[in-house]
Write an enzyme that holds these catalytic residues in place. Structure first.
Site, PDB file in Angstrom:
ATOM      1  N   ASP A   1       0.832  -1.211   0.000  1.00  0.00           N
ATOM      2  CA  ASP A   1       0.000   0.000   0.000  1.00  0.00           C
ATOM      3  C   ASP A   1       0.865   1.260   0.000  1.00  0.00           C
ATOM      4  O   ASP A   1       0.468   2.284  -0.554  1.00  0.00           O
ATOM      5  CB  ASP A   1      -0.932  -0.017   1.215  1.00  0.00           C
ATOM      6  CG  ASP A   1      -1.860  -1.213   1.156  1.00  0.00           C
ATOM      7  OD1 ASP A   1      -2.618  -1.317   0.183  1.00  0.00           O
ATOM      8  OD2 ASP A   1      -1.791  -2.074   2.054  1.00  0.00           O
TER       9      ASP A   1
ATOM     10  N   GLY B   1      -5.603  -5.184   1.687  1.00  0.00           N
ATOM     11  CA  GLY B   1      -6.492  -6.285   1.284  1.00  0.00           C
ATOM     12  C   GLY B   1      -6.825  -7.220   2.436  1.00  0.00           C
ATOM     13  O   GLY B   1      -7.505  -8.229   2.253  1.00  0.00           O
TER      14      GLY B   1
ATOM     15  N   GLU C   1       0.737 -12.635   4.815  1.00  0.00           N
ATOM     16  CA  GLU C   1       1.753 -11.984   3.971  1.00  0.00           C
ATOM     17  C   GLU C   1       3.066 -11.800   4.732  1.00  0.00           C
ATOM     18  O   GLU C   1       4.149 -12.026   4.185  1.00  0.00           O
ATOM     19  CB  GLU C   1       1.244 -10.631   3.473  1.00  0.00           C
ATOM     20  CG  GLU C   1       0.133 -10.753   2.439  1.00  0.00           C
ATOM     21  CD  GLU C   1      -0.520  -9.437   2.090  1.00  0.00           C
ATOM     22  OE1 GLU C   1      -1.138  -9.365   1.024  1.00  0.00           O
ATOM     23  OE2 GLU C   1      -0.439  -8.485   2.875  1.00  0.00           O
TER      24      GLU C   1
HETATM   25  C1  5RP Z   1      -3.119  -7.048   0.836  1.00  0.00           C
HETATM   26  C2  5RP Z   1      -1.972  -6.136   0.598  1.00  0.00           C
HETATM   27  C3  5RP Z   1      -1.788  -5.657  -0.787  1.00  0.00           C
HETATM   28  O1  5RP Z   1      -0.525  -6.028  -1.223  1.00  0.00           O
HETATM   29  C4  5RP Z   1      -1.893  -4.167  -0.806  1.00  0.00           C
HETATM   30  O2  5RP Z   1      -3.141  -3.805  -0.258  1.00  0.00           O
HETATM   31  C5  5RP Z   1      -1.770  -3.618  -2.236  1.00  0.00           C
HETATM   32  O3  5RP Z   1      -2.898  -3.977  -2.959  1.00  0.00           O
HETATM   33  P1  5RP Z   1      -3.080  -3.580  -4.467  1.00  0.00           P
HETATM   34  O4  5RP Z   1      -2.030  -4.298  -5.235  1.00  0.00           O
HETATM   35  O5  5RP Z   1      -4.476  -4.040  -4.810  1.00  0.00           O
HETATM   36  O6  5RP Z   1      -2.935  -2.087  -4.585  1.00  0.00           O
HETATM   37  O7  5RP Z   1      -1.205  -5.813   1.462  1.00  0.00           O
HETATM   38  O8  5RP Z   1      -3.253  -7.352   2.199  1.00  0.00           O
END
Ligand code: 5RP
Length: 262
Positions: A92, A105, A111
């Site tokens: 993010d 997400g 992760e």
């Molecule tokens: C999910 C995450 C994602 O990697 C992060 O939110 C980035 O998402 P996107 O690629 O849709 O911008 O940490 O937990």
């Protein structure tokens, strides 16, 4: 077709496509979660189906596991893999030290476990994710449902003595109900605006009972592959201290774009 994609989606795609080059035959690969990671999984699936690439993927969410199987990637659990050669995931926010905020997400716990169990973590991101200071994106923390409001109050109180600009937090919702993680927990989003000392904050938050994990990834990421809307990519390696430029050709990937745009 590529023309239907927004510049941000193109940037995410080229970052993912370039990062797919890191995956080699025989590797055990952590597969991230989110829209950028989904492009990666699709790119890798294409290489498995059409290029004969052979590797085992460890997904960081049920969403990613479903997609990986759908595109033909062999999926194994982290316990089966034990240790990974590489994890490739989105973010993010990332700063100049390649520290990250993740968890937009809601998959930050798996992760972080998967990335930490990897020789190398490669982040794929569009250039809009780069920040001078982490914290404009709300910091997700995963908390157990029992007593979550007490945990939230404790977190907000603790933030008074932290080097942050904001102290508000909100329970992440999924419609009318709390968002539930793959582990059955809740997410609190901390609206900090600016985090002065991410390392200290990450340690302090994780000391609190009720907190399972926070979305600050400190000293975990090795490489960021940054994508731009015009097809350029920049590969920043924090260990080597190098920055490499590259460019991807959209025309070769029209079928893939059509697939992804659906
Ligand atoms: C999910 C995450 C994602 O990697 C992060 O939110 C980035 O998402 P996107 O690629 O849709 O911008 O940490 O937990």
């Amino acid at each position: 077709m590529s023309g239907e994609l927004s510049p941000i989606d193109k940037a995410k795609f080229v970052a993912a496509k370039r990062a797919a080059d890191y995956v080699e035959d025989g590797m055990r690969v952590g597969l991230g979660t989110g829209s950028t990671a989904a492009w990666l999984v699709r790119c890798l699936g294409e290489q498995v189906r059409e290029g004969g690439l052979r590797f085992k993927g460890v997904p960081t969410s049920t969403r990613t596991a479903d997609l990986a199987r759908e595109v033909g990637i062999e999926v194994i659990s982290l316990d089966e893999a034990k240790w990974l050669d590489i994890t490739i995931d989105g973010a993010d926010e990332f700063d100049g030290d390649l520290n990250l905020i993740k968890g937009g997400g809601g998959a930050l716990l798996q992760e972080k476990i998967v990335a930490t169990a990897s020789d190398q973590m490669v982040v794929i991101a569009d250039i809009g994710k780069e920040v001078e200071h982490l914290g404009a994106f709300p910091l997700p923390i995963e908390v157990i449902p029992f007593g979550w409001q007490t945990t939230q109050a404790l977190v907000e109180e603790t933030l008074i003595s932290m080097d942050v600009l904001g102290r508000q937090s909100s329970l992440r919702m999924n419609g009318e109900r709390p968002f539930i993680t793959d582990e059955g927990n809740y997410i609190l989003d901390l609206h900090l605006q600016r985090i002065g000392n991410p390392r200290q904050l990450a340690l302090v938050i994780n000391q609190m009972p009720g907190v399972v994990e926070n979305g600050l990834f400190i000293d975990i990421c090795d490489v960021v592959v940054v994508g731009y809307g015009d097809g350029r990519v920049e590969i920043r390696d924090i260990n080597e201290g190098t920055v490499e430029q590259d460019r991807l050709d959209f025309l070769e990937t029209d079928n893939l774009f059509t697939d992804l745009a659906e």
